[in-house]
Design a protein around this motif. Structure first.
Motif, PDB file in Angstrom:
ATOM      1  N   PRO A   9       0.803  -1.228   0.000  1.00  0.00           N
ATOM      2  CA  PRO A   9       0.000   0.000   0.000  1.00  0.00           C
ATOM      3  C   PRO A   9       0.833   1.274   0.000  1.00  0.00           C
ATOM      4  N   ARG A  10       1.947   1.257   0.728  1.00  0.00           N
ATOM      5  CA  ARG A  10       2.777   2.458   0.826  1.00  0.00           C
ATOM      6  C   ARG A  10       3.281   2.934  -0.539  1.00  0.00           C
ATOM      7  N   GLN A  11       3.354   2.023  -1.498  1.00  0.00           N
ATOM      8  CA  GLN A  11       3.889   2.359  -2.817  1.00  0.00           C
ATOM      9  C   GLN A  11       2.803   2.673  -3.844  1.00  0.00           C
ATOM     10  N   LEU A  12       1.569   2.861  -3.410  1.00  0.00           N
ATOM     11  CA  LEU A  12       0.457   2.934  -4.351  1.00  0.00           C
ATOM     12  C   LEU A  12       0.258   4.286  -5.037  1.00  0.00           C
ATOM     13  N   ASP A  13       0.809   5.364  -4.521  1.00  0.00           N
ATOM     14  CA  ASP A  13       0.512   6.678  -5.099  1.00  0.00           C
ATOM     15  C   ASP A  13       0.751   6.734  -6.610  1.00  0.00           C
ATOM     16  N   PRO A  14       1.937   6.381  -7.108  1.00  0.00           N
ATOM     17  CA  PRO A  14       2.130   6.438  -8.567  1.00  0.00           C
ATOM     18  C   PRO A  14       1.304   5.403  -9.313  1.00  0.00           C
ATOM     19  N   ILE A  15       1.027   4.262  -8.676  1.00  0.00           N
ATOM     20  CA  ILE A  15       0.258   3.207  -9.326  1.00  0.00           C
ATOM     21  C   ILE A  15      -1.181   3.649  -9.536  1.00  0.00           C
ATOM     22  N   THR A  16      -1.824   4.141  -8.483  1.00  0.00           N
ATOM     23  CA  THR A  16      -3.219   4.552  -8.613  1.00  0.00           C
ATOM     24  C   THR A  16      -3.367   5.767  -9.510  1.00  0.00           C
ATOM     25  N   PHE A  17      -2.378   6.645  -9.526  1.00  0.00           N
ATOM     26  CA  PHE A  17      -2.434   7.800 -10.422  1.00  0.00           C
ATOM     27  C   PHE A  17      -2.424   7.344 -11.872  1.00  0.00           C
ATOM     28  N   GLU A  18      -1.565   6.372 -12.185  1.00  0.00           N
ATOM     29  CA  GLU A  18      -1.517   5.837 -13.547  1.00  0.00           C
ATOM     30  C   GLU A  18      -2.819   5.130 -13.909  1.00  0.00           C
ATOM     31  N   LEU A  19      -3.367   4.355 -12.986  1.00  0.00           N
ATOM     32  CA  LEU A  19      -4.616   3.645 -13.261  1.00  0.00           C
ATOM     33  C   LEU A  19      -5.761   4.613 -13.529  1.00  0.00           C
ATOM     34  N   LYS A  20      -5.810   5.693 -12.780  1.00  0.00           N
ATOM     35  CA  LYS A  20      -6.852   6.691 -13.012  1.00  0.00           C
ATOM     36  C   LYS A  20      -6.691   7.331 -14.380  1.00  0.00           C
ATOM     37  N   GLN A  21      -5.449   7.627 -14.766  1.00  0.00           N
ATOM     38  CA  GLN A  21      -5.212   8.208 -16.080  1.00  0.00           C
ATOM     39  C   GLN A  21      -5.640   7.256 -17.191  1.00  0.00           C
ATOM     40  N   LEU A  22      -5.315   5.981 -17.039  1.00  0.00           N
ATOM     41  CA  LEU A  22      -5.689   4.990 -18.048  1.00  0.00           C
ATOM     42  C   LEU A  22      -7.206   4.905 -18.200  1.00  0.00           C
ATOM     43  N   ALA A  23      -7.910   4.907 -17.078  1.00  0.00           N
ATOM     44  CA  ALA A  23      -9.367   4.842 -17.128  1.00  0.00           C
ATOM     45  C   ALA A  23      -9.955   6.103 -17.747  1.00  0.00           C
ATOM     46  N   ASP A  24      -9.439   7.258 -17.371  1.00  0.00           N
ATOM     47  CA  ASP A  24      -9.942   8.521 -17.911  1.00  0.00           C
ATOM     48  C   ASP A  24      -9.768   8.592 -19.427  1.00  0.00           C
ATOM     49  N   GLU A  25      -8.620   8.136 -19.912  1.00  0.00           N
ATOM     50  CA  GLU A  25      -8.340   8.191 -21.347  1.00  0.00           C
ATOM     51  C   GLU A  25      -9.327   7.350 -22.157  1.00  0.00           C
ATOM     52  N   LEU A  26      -9.906   6.322 -21.532  1.00  0.00           N
ATOM     53  CA  LEU A  26     -10.843   5.442 -22.218  1.00  0.00           C
ATOM     54  C   LEU A  26     -12.298   5.748 -21.855  1.00  0.00           C
ATOM     55  N   GLY A  27     -12.528   6.859 -21.167  1.00  0.00           N
ATOM     56  CA  GLY A  27     -13.883   7.247 -20.831  1.00  0.00           C
ATOM     57  C   GLY A  27     -14.483   6.483 -19.677  1.00  0.00           C
ATOM     58  N   GLY A  28     -13.645   5.807 -18.896  1.00  0.00           N
ATOM     59  CA  GLY A  28     -14.124   5.060 -17.743  1.00  0.00           C
ATOM     60  C   GLY A  28     -13.823   5.787 -16.448  1.00  0.00           C
ATOM     61  N   GLU A  29     -14.052   5.107 -15.354  1.00  0.00           N
ATOM     62  CA  GLU A  29     -13.849   5.693 -14.029  1.00  0.00           C
ATOM     63  C   GLU A  29     -13.066   4.728 -13.144  1.00  0.00           C
ATOM     64  N   TYR A  30     -11.992   5.247 -12.555  1.00  0.00           N
ATOM     65  CA  TYR A  30     -11.278   4.482 -11.538  1.00  0.00           C
ATOM     66  C   TYR A  30     -12.015   4.681 -10.224  1.00  0.00           C
ATOM     67  N   ASP A  31     -12.491   3.593  -9.623  1.00  0.00           N
ATOM     68  CA  ASP A  31     -13.394   3.678  -8.485  1.00  0.00           C
ATOM     69  C   ASP A  31     -12.724   3.297  -7.166  1.00  0.00           C
ATOM     70  N   GLY A  32     -11.400   3.453  -7.088  1.00  0.00           N
ATOM     71  CA  GLY A  32     -10.708   3.257  -5.830  1.00  0.00           C
ATOM     72  C   GLY A  32     -10.150   1.859  -5.629  1.00  0.00           C
ATOM     73  N   TRP A  33      -9.520   1.669  -4.486  1.00  0.00           N
ATOM     74  CA  TRP A  33      -8.852   0.410  -4.183  1.00  0.00           C
ATOM     75  C   TRP A  33      -9.130  -0.025  -2.741  1.00  0.00           C
ATOM     76  N   GLY A  34      -8.831  -1.292  -2.481  1.00  0.00           N
ATOM     77  CA  GLY A  34      -8.984  -1.830  -1.140  1.00  0.00           C
ATOM     78  C   GLY A  34      -8.112  -3.053  -0.963  1.00  0.00           C
ATOM     79  N   CYS A  35      -7.926  -3.471   0.264  1.00  0.00           N
ATOM     80  CA  CYS A  35      -7.102  -4.641   0.549  1.00  0.00           C
ATOM     81  C   CYS A  35      -7.375  -5.124   1.962  1.00  0.00           C
ATOM     82  N   SER A  36      -6.867  -6.285   2.279  1.00  0.00           N
ATOM     83  CA  SER A  36      -6.973  -6.822   3.633  1.00  0.00           C
ATOM     84  C   SER A  36      -5.936  -6.161   4.531  1.00  0.00           C
TER      85      SER A  36
END
Length: 252
Positions: free
Chosen positions: A219-246
């Protein structure tokens, strides 16, 4: 810090200014209110830190109390003519930012702070900014900073439950799409990046395509990962709806 109203939402993010690390704390609630008509002048009060961290120019615990007292004084002096909107720390300085009416005597506030905290070296500047361009363009968090803020809220929740954010575990990432082909495009891209992806649909006539992408990360390393995932979703007209874990503790 005393807030102007109970509904104000203050949060902070990290940034780099002239290649030096800074932290910006800003009132996010003002985004939907600004520009506030009549508060047409932007003011800055800059305080030179007396014992900044020699490695990064940020504050240390030695100055927590006096800087907090200065900020509390500022918050108590807010009025219809003066609005405290943000503070910024870095390069051995802390800057307090305000918007005020054209006739507001900001120098009176500075004089009172000088009397209460005479050992701190201070400076000020101001300029007309009726459209609050400085708030929107320089202080309000951009997409990367908003990603950091959103992730931090999840980090804090995990830590409240005893989580060690450095421990690797499977992370669930959620996406929502209205277009099947775009959902399939993202699925292919994610699989190339090592994610395991599953898709489910909702609705009969206007279908929604929900993607669950899973990969082992800390989780500590997620900032750049989630930012990239949001960009990928936005570029395709979708929505990144967050993350979760145990929750994972040191003992597991």
């Amino acid at each position: 810090m005393s807030l102007h109203t109970a509904s104000d939402n203050w949060d902070f993010y990290s940034c780099s200014i002239e290649e030096k690390p800074h932290s910006t704390m800003v009132n996010l609630s003002l985004h939907d209110l600004a520009p506030i008509r009549g508060l047409d002048w932007f003011h800055c009060l800059e305080v030179l830190l007396k014992s900044p961290n020699p490695q990064n120019g940020m504050t240390t615990s030695d100055e927590f109390e006096p800087l907090s007292e200065i900020e509390d004084f500022i918050a108590r002096n807010e009025s219809e003519s003066l609005r405290y909107v943000a503070r910024q720390t870095g390069d051995g300085r802390r800057k307090f930012y305000f918007y005020a009416t054209p006739d507001f005597k900001f120098s009176d506030i500075v004089d009172e702070i000088n009397q209460a905290f005479p050992t701190y070296e201070k400076s000020t500047f101001n300029f007309e900014d009726a459209e609050w361009e400085t708030y929107f363009g320089n202080l309000y968090p951009n997409a990367m900073a908003m990603n950091e803020i959103a992730n931090r809220s999840v980090f804090l929740l995990l830590e409240e439950h005893g989580d060690n954010l450095e421990v690797l575990r499977e992370i669930d990432h959620n996406f929502i799409f209205k277009n099947r082909e775009h959902a399939e495009q993202l699925t292919k891209t994610l699989e190339e990046k090592g994610f395991k992806v599953s898709t489910s649909t909702r609705g009969l006539f206007k279908k929604s395509y929900d993607l669950l992408a899973q990969r082992v990360d800390a989780p500590r390393q997620l900032d750049p990962i989630t930012f990239e995932l949001k960009q990928l979703a936005d570029e395709l007209g979708g929505e990144y709806d967050g993350w979760g874990c145990s929750v994972q503790s040191d003992s597991e």
